[in-house]
Scaffold this motif. Structure first.
Motif, PDB file in Angstrom:
ATOM      1  N   GLU A  21      -7.056   6.747   4.197  1.00 12.21           N
ATOM      2  CA  GLU A  21      -7.276   5.626   3.292  1.00 12.21           C
ATOM      3  C   GLU A  21      -6.011   4.773   3.284  1.00 12.21           C
ATOM      4  O   GLU A  21      -4.903   5.285   3.411  1.00 12.21           O
ATOM      5  CB  GLU A  21      -7.612   6.136   1.901  1.00 12.21           C
ATOM      6  CG  GLU A  21      -6.522   6.992   1.284  1.00 12.21           C
ATOM      7  CD  GLU A  21      -6.961   7.616  -0.036  1.00 12.21           C
ATOM      8  OE1 GLU A  21      -7.569   6.925  -0.856  1.00 12.21           O
ATOM      9  OE2 GLU A  21      -6.687   8.819  -0.224  1.00 12.21           O
ATOM     10  N   ARG A  22      -6.193   3.470   3.111  1.00 15.15           N
ATOM     11  CA  ARG A  22      -5.043   2.571   3.210  1.00 15.15           C
ATOM     12  C   ARG A  22      -4.265   2.486   1.908  1.00 15.15           C
ATOM     13  O   ARG A  22      -3.051   2.262   1.902  1.00 15.15           O
ATOM     14  CB  ARG A  22      -5.513   1.190   3.638  1.00 15.15           C
ATOM     15  CG  ARG A  22      -4.373   0.252   3.890  1.00 15.15           C
ATOM     16  CD  ARG A  22      -4.820  -0.984   4.609  1.00 15.15           C
ATOM     17  NE  ARG A  22      -3.695  -1.901   4.750  1.00 15.15           N
ATOM     18  CZ  ARG A  22      -3.663  -2.920   5.568  1.00 15.15           C
ATOM     19  NH1 ARG A  22      -4.691  -3.159   6.341  1.00 15.15           N
ATOM     20  NH2 ARG A  22      -2.609  -3.711   5.620  1.00 15.15           N
ATOM     21  N   ALA A  23      -4.925   2.652   0.781  1.00 12.78           N
ATOM     22  CA  ALA A  23      -4.257   2.554  -0.523  1.00 12.78           C
ATOM     23  C   ALA A  23      -3.708   3.918  -0.928  1.00 12.78           C
ATOM     24  O   ALA A  23      -4.414   4.924  -0.903  1.00 12.78           O
ATOM     25  CB  ALA A  23      -5.229   2.055  -1.572  1.00 12.78           C
ATOM     26  N   CYS A  24      -2.460   3.946  -1.316  1.00 15.59           N
ATOM     27  CA  CYS A  24      -1.832   5.195  -1.749  1.00 15.59           C
ATOM     28  C   CYS A  24      -2.559   5.744  -2.980  1.00 15.59           C
ATOM     29  O   CYS A  24      -2.858   4.994  -3.917  1.00 15.59           O
ATOM     30  CB  CYS A  24      -0.371   4.918  -2.092  1.00 15.59           C
ATOM     31  SG  CYS A  24       0.506   6.359  -2.704  1.00 15.59           S
ATOM     32  N   ASP A  30       0.278  -0.207  -0.124  1.00 16.28           N
ATOM     33  CA  ASP A  30      -0.325  -0.300   1.208  1.00 16.28           C
ATOM     34  C   ASP A  30       0.343   0.692   2.161  1.00 16.28           C
ATOM     35  O   ASP A  30       1.459   0.473   2.618  1.00 16.28           O
ATOM     36  CB  ASP A  30      -0.171  -1.727   1.732  1.00 16.28           C
ATOM     37  CG  ASP A  30      -0.881  -1.942   3.050  1.00 16.28           C
ATOM     38  OD1 ASP A  30      -1.451  -0.983   3.618  1.00 16.28           O
ATOM     39  OD2 ASP A  30      -0.864  -3.099   3.516  1.00 16.28           O
ATOM     40  N   LEU A  31      -0.370   1.755   2.474  1.00 16.19           N
ATOM     41  CA  LEU A  31       0.204   2.794   3.330  1.00 16.19           C
ATOM     42  C   LEU A  31       0.347   2.349   4.779  1.00 16.19           C
ATOM     43  O   LEU A  31       1.051   2.996   5.555  1.00 16.19           O
ATOM     44  CB  LEU A  31      -0.633   4.071   3.238  1.00 16.19           C
ATOM     45  CG  LEU A  31      -0.536   4.783   1.884  1.00 16.19           C
ATOM     46  CD1 LEU A  31      -1.527   5.941   1.821  1.00 16.19           C
ATOM     47  CD2 LEU A  31       0.881   5.268   1.618  1.00 16.19           C
ATOM     48  N   ALA A  32      -0.289   1.238   5.137  1.00 15.29           N
ATOM     49  CA  ALA A  32      -0.089   0.707   6.490  1.00 15.29           C
ATOM     50  C   ALA A  32       1.352   0.228   6.668  1.00 15.29           C
ATOM     51  O   ALA A  32       1.812   0.051   7.791  1.00 15.29           O
ATOM     52  CB  ALA A  32      -1.070  -0.423   6.768  1.00 15.29           C
ATOM     53  N   ALA A  42       5.108   8.480   4.662  1.00  8.63           N
ATOM     54  CA  ALA A  42       5.830   8.161   3.428  1.00  8.63           C
ATOM     55  C   ALA A  42       5.360   6.817   2.895  1.00  8.63           C
ATOM     56  O   ALA A  42       5.279   5.832   3.628  1.00  8.63           O
ATOM     57  CB  ALA A  42       7.332   8.143   3.676  1.00  8.63           C
ATOM     58  N   CYS A  43       5.046   6.787   1.615  1.00  4.21           N
ATOM     59  CA  CYS A  43       4.591   5.569   0.958  1.00  4.21           C
ATOM     60  C   CYS A  43       5.764   4.590   0.815  1.00  4.21           C
ATOM     61  O   CYS A  43       6.870   4.990   0.445  1.00  4.21           O
ATOM     62  CB  CYS A  43       4.033   5.917  -0.418  1.00  4.21           C
ATOM     63  SG  CYS A  43       3.501   4.469  -1.348  1.00  4.21           S
ATOM     64  N   PRO A  44       5.525   3.304   1.066  1.00  2.64           N
ATOM     65  CA  PRO A  44       6.619   2.334   0.987  1.00  2.64           C
ATOM     66  C   PRO A  44       7.060   2.020  -0.445  1.00  2.64           C
ATOM     67  O   PRO A  44       8.138   1.461  -0.650  1.00  2.64           O
ATOM     68  CB  PRO A  44       6.036   1.086   1.660  1.00  2.64           C
ATOM     69  CG  PRO A  44       4.566   1.208   1.471  1.00  2.64           C
ATOM     70  CD  PRO A  44       4.272   2.689   1.503  1.00  2.64           C
ATOM     71  N   ARG A  45       6.271   2.364  -1.455  1.00  2.00           N
ATOM     72  CA  ARG A  45       6.641   1.975  -2.822  1.00  2.00           C
ATOM     73  C   ARG A  45       7.539   3.011  -3.498  1.00  2.00           C
ATOM     74  O   ARG A  45       8.622   2.692  -3.965  1.00  2.00           O
ATOM     75  CB  ARG A  45       5.400   1.723  -3.667  1.00  2.00           C
ATOM     76  CG  ARG A  45       5.768   1.197  -5.068  1.00  2.00           C
ATOM     77  CD  ARG A  45       4.582   0.755  -5.878  1.00  2.00           C
ATOM     78  NE  ARG A  45       3.877  -0.322  -5.204  1.00  2.00           N
ATOM     79  CZ  ARG A  45       2.644  -0.705  -5.532  1.00  2.00           C
ATOM     80  NH1 ARG A  45       2.004  -0.115  -6.494  1.00  2.00           N
ATOM     81  NH2 ARG A  45       2.060  -1.674  -4.863  1.00  2.00           N
ATOM     82  N   ASP A  47       7.952   6.366  -2.162  1.00  2.00           N
ATOM     83  CA  ASP A  47       8.432   7.331  -1.175  1.00  2.00           C
ATOM     84  C   ASP A  47       7.837   8.727  -1.300  1.00  2.00           C
ATOM     85  O   ASP A  47       8.380   9.677  -0.740  1.00  2.00           O
ATOM     86  CB  ASP A  47       9.955   7.401  -1.160  1.00  2.00           C
ATOM     87  CG  ASP A  47      10.491   7.735   0.228  1.00  2.00           C
ATOM     88  OD1 ASP A  47       9.848   7.346   1.225  1.00  2.00           O
ATOM     89  OD2 ASP A  47      11.533   8.393   0.312  1.00  2.00           O
ATOM     90  N   ALA A  48       6.743   8.894  -2.057  1.00  2.00           N
ATOM     91  CA  ALA A  48       6.004  10.156  -1.934  1.00  2.00           C
ATOM     92  C   ALA A  48       5.517  10.238  -0.491  1.00  2.00           C
ATOM     93  O   ALA A  48       5.337   9.207   0.161  1.00  2.00           O
ATOM     94  CB  ALA A  48       4.818  10.177  -2.889  1.00  2.00           C
ATOM     95  N   SER A  49       5.310  11.442   0.007  1.00  2.00           N
ATOM     96  CA  SER A  49       4.819  11.543   1.383  1.00  2.00           C
ATOM     97  C   SER A  49       3.596  12.442   1.438  1.00  2.00           C
ATOM     98  O   SER A  49       3.381  13.299   0.564  1.00  2.00           O
ATOM     99  CB  SER A  49       5.915  12.047   2.309  1.00  2.00           C
ATOM    100  OG  SER A  49       6.217  13.388   2.052  1.00  2.00           O
ATOM    101  N   PHE A  50       2.806  12.229   2.476  1.00  2.00           N
ATOM    102  CA  PHE A  50       1.523  12.913   2.628  1.00  2.00           C
ATOM    103  C   PHE A  50       1.452  13.568   4.000  1.00  2.00           C
ATOM    104  O   PHE A  50       1.806  12.941   5.009  1.00  2.00           O
ATOM    105  CB  PHE A  50       0.373  11.907   2.497  1.00  2.00           C
ATOM    106  CG  PHE A  50       0.367  11.189   1.179  1.00  2.00           C
ATOM    107  CD1 PHE A  50      -0.311  11.712   0.093  1.00  2.00           C
ATOM    108  CD2 PHE A  50       1.074   9.997   1.024  1.00  2.00           C
ATOM    109  CE1 PHE A  50      -0.300  11.048  -1.127  1.00  2.00           C
ATOM    110  CE2 PHE A  50       1.091   9.333  -0.199  1.00  2.00           C
ATOM    111  CZ  PHE A  50       0.401   9.859  -1.282  1.00  2.00           C
TER     112      PHE A  50
END
Ligand code: FES
Length: 89
Positions: A21-24, A30-32, A42-45, A47-50
């Protein structure tokens, strides 16, 4: 990219391709625009990571896991099973 009405991020990490999914799941960044390090996105906002294997979020975050979708790359083309997206529309 949008597939079957769902916004996705397509990620290449070495020889591995993943679609998610594109939304964290945390606050919909925006995970893109994220970065991939060691098999994690890693999320750009915040910095949590998946995990790109099972979507688990890094420790300490109250959000659900990232939704990952079956994807296959072959001879420069990427295939995503649109049926796997039906439950999230
Ligand atoms: S919005 Fe992605 S970690 Fe907060």
């Amino acid at each position: 990219m949008r597939v079957a009405g769902v916004d996705l991020a397509l990620i290449a990490d070495g020889g591995v391709v993943a679609a998610c999914e594109r939304a964290c799941p945390h606050e919909q960044a925006d995970l893109a625009c994220g970065r991939v390090v060691g098999g994690r996105l890693a999320c750009p906002r915040h910095d949590a990571s998946f995990s790109l294997v099972d979507g688990t979020i890094s420790d300490g975050w109250p959000s659900r896991p990232l939704r990952l979708y079956p994807v296959r790359a072959e001879r420069g083309e990427v295939f995503i099973n649109a049926a796997s997206l039906k439950s999230v529309r």
